[in-house]
Scaffold this active site. Sequence first.
Site, PDB file in Angstrom:
ATOM      1  N   ASP A  47      -9.669  -7.473   1.172  1.00 27.13           N
ATOM      2  CA  ASP A  47     -10.540  -8.658   1.206  1.00 27.13           C
ATOM      3  C   ASP A  47     -10.656  -9.161   2.647  1.00 27.13           C
ATOM      4  OD1 ASP A  47      -8.020  -9.717   1.461  1.00 27.13           O
ATOM      5  OD2 ASP A  47      -8.256 -11.248  -0.098  1.00 27.13           O
ATOM      6  N   SER A  48      -9.920  -8.505   3.565  1.00 33.08           N
ATOM      7  CA  SER A  48     -10.121  -8.764   4.996  1.00 33.08           C
ATOM      8  C   SER A  48     -11.561  -8.441   5.396  1.00 33.08           C
ATOM      9  CB  SER A  48      -9.137  -7.945   5.837  1.00 33.08           C
ATOM     10  OG  SER A  48      -9.156  -6.582   5.455  1.00 33.08           O
ATOM     11  N   ASP A  86      -8.895  -4.408  -3.218  1.00 29.89           N
ATOM     12  CA  ASP A  86      -8.188  -5.688  -3.117  1.00 29.89           C
ATOM     13  C   ASP A  86      -8.839  -6.703  -4.047  1.00 29.89           C
ATOM     14  OD1 ASP A  86      -6.146  -7.084  -2.007  1.00 29.89           O
ATOM     15  OD2 ASP A  86      -7.060  -7.324  -0.026  1.00 29.89           O
ATOM     16  N   LYS A 116      -5.021  -4.027  -5.663  1.00 34.47           N
ATOM     17  CA  LYS A 116      -3.925  -4.769  -5.004  1.00 34.47           C
ATOM     18  C   LYS A 116      -4.126  -6.246  -5.263  1.00 34.47           C
ATOM     19  CE  LYS A 116      -3.763  -5.681  -0.389  1.00 34.47           C
ATOM     20  NZ  LYS A 116      -3.709  -7.170  -0.421  1.00 34.47           N
ATOM     21  N   GLU A 185       3.739  -8.128   4.317  1.00 34.63           N
ATOM     22  CA  GLU A 185       2.956  -8.552   5.492  1.00 34.63           C
ATOM     23  C   GLU A 185       3.698  -9.637   6.265  1.00 34.63           C
ATOM     24  OE1 GLU A 185      -1.203  -9.376   4.841  1.00 34.63           O
ATOM     25  OE2 GLU A 185      -1.456 -10.196   6.859  1.00 34.63           O
TER      26      GLU A 185
HETATM   27  O1  KIV Z   1      -7.075  -7.424   3.082  1.00 38.11           O
HETATM   28  C1  KIV Z   1      -6.366  -6.676   3.785  1.00 38.11           C
HETATM   29  O2  KIV Z   1      -6.821  -5.988   4.684  1.00 38.11           O
HETATM   30  C2  KIV Z   1      -4.925  -6.627   3.484  1.00 38.11           C
HETATM   31  C3  KIV Z   1      -4.056  -5.868   4.436  1.00 38.11           C
HETATM   32  C4  KIV Z   1      -3.843  -6.653   5.647  1.00 38.11           C
HETATM   33  C5  KIV Z   1      -2.795  -5.449   3.796  1.00 38.11           C
HETATM   34  O3  KIV Z   1      -4.514  -7.201   2.538  1.00 38.11           O
END
Ligand code: KIV
Length: 296
Positions: A47-48, A86, A116, A185
Amino acid sequence: MTQERVTVKTFQEMKIRHETITMLTAYDYPTARLVDANGVDGILVGDSVGNVVLGYDSTLPVTMDEMIHHVRAVARGTARALVVADMPFMSYQVSVEEAVRSAGRFLKEAGAQAVKLEGGANFAPTVKAIVRAGIPVMGHIGLTPQSVNQLGGYKVQGKDLETATRLVHDAKAIEKAGAFAIVLECVPRELAEIITQSLTIPTIGIGAGAACDGQILVIHDLLGVSEKGTPKFVKCYAELHQIITDAIGAFVHEVRAGKFPGREHSFTIPPETLGIVREIMAGADVEKDRERYREV
Ligand code: KIV
């Protein structure tokens, strides 16, 4: 490196064999193809994407539909790596039932192989229910960006006795609930090592030191795409920001100077055809002299 599809079972076997797992994020088809072709074991469509690609100032605004769109593109570009989707903010927090439905969409509509979600022991029942539905789950504890408002910022987690022991407890609860792996993290490296040794599932670290079973980075950080700099735990393996800046600058300069496009970047038509086009432009009657034009 095996060319076979990496599965959650592969992750488990790699932990047992002490082979370090590599993961990167990707959000689009061409990046997924590059990441996949270069031996990365797992791709997280994080979700980044909110901060990195969509221009939001946190991950909170990211929606299920936005995630589905990006996961589809990544899944199309991936032949070997495990694709993990995610779960965005509010797609699994309201009820266990909604969480299972959201997770299911990623496999059914988008082609992910796992999901995730962020959260510790409180989310163990959610993890359990998703796993019961046949969907592999990766946990995520430590700095959980969706809880930034509760955490009071993007800070290292688990530095004092209370939060350190809570993280150990959270990791065990997520493992017990059936997760196949867990992201740590921004956790002190000593604590990440303790957690890694106490779990049978692999830990994937980001800002959690070298003792984790695997490592993950946001691809834009690794490539140095942003001019804003990166967090301490990131290593930039390239300076794409500068390369892209130079390339765009050169394009603008050459177009303005009449240097691009050159003849080699353009197409041509046969001279006879061109002659007729010119005649027509000068007023020739195509209908009247149809036979002559047809020969060409
Ligand atoms: O959203 C993301 O990219 C993440 C990673 C930083 C593990 O959750």
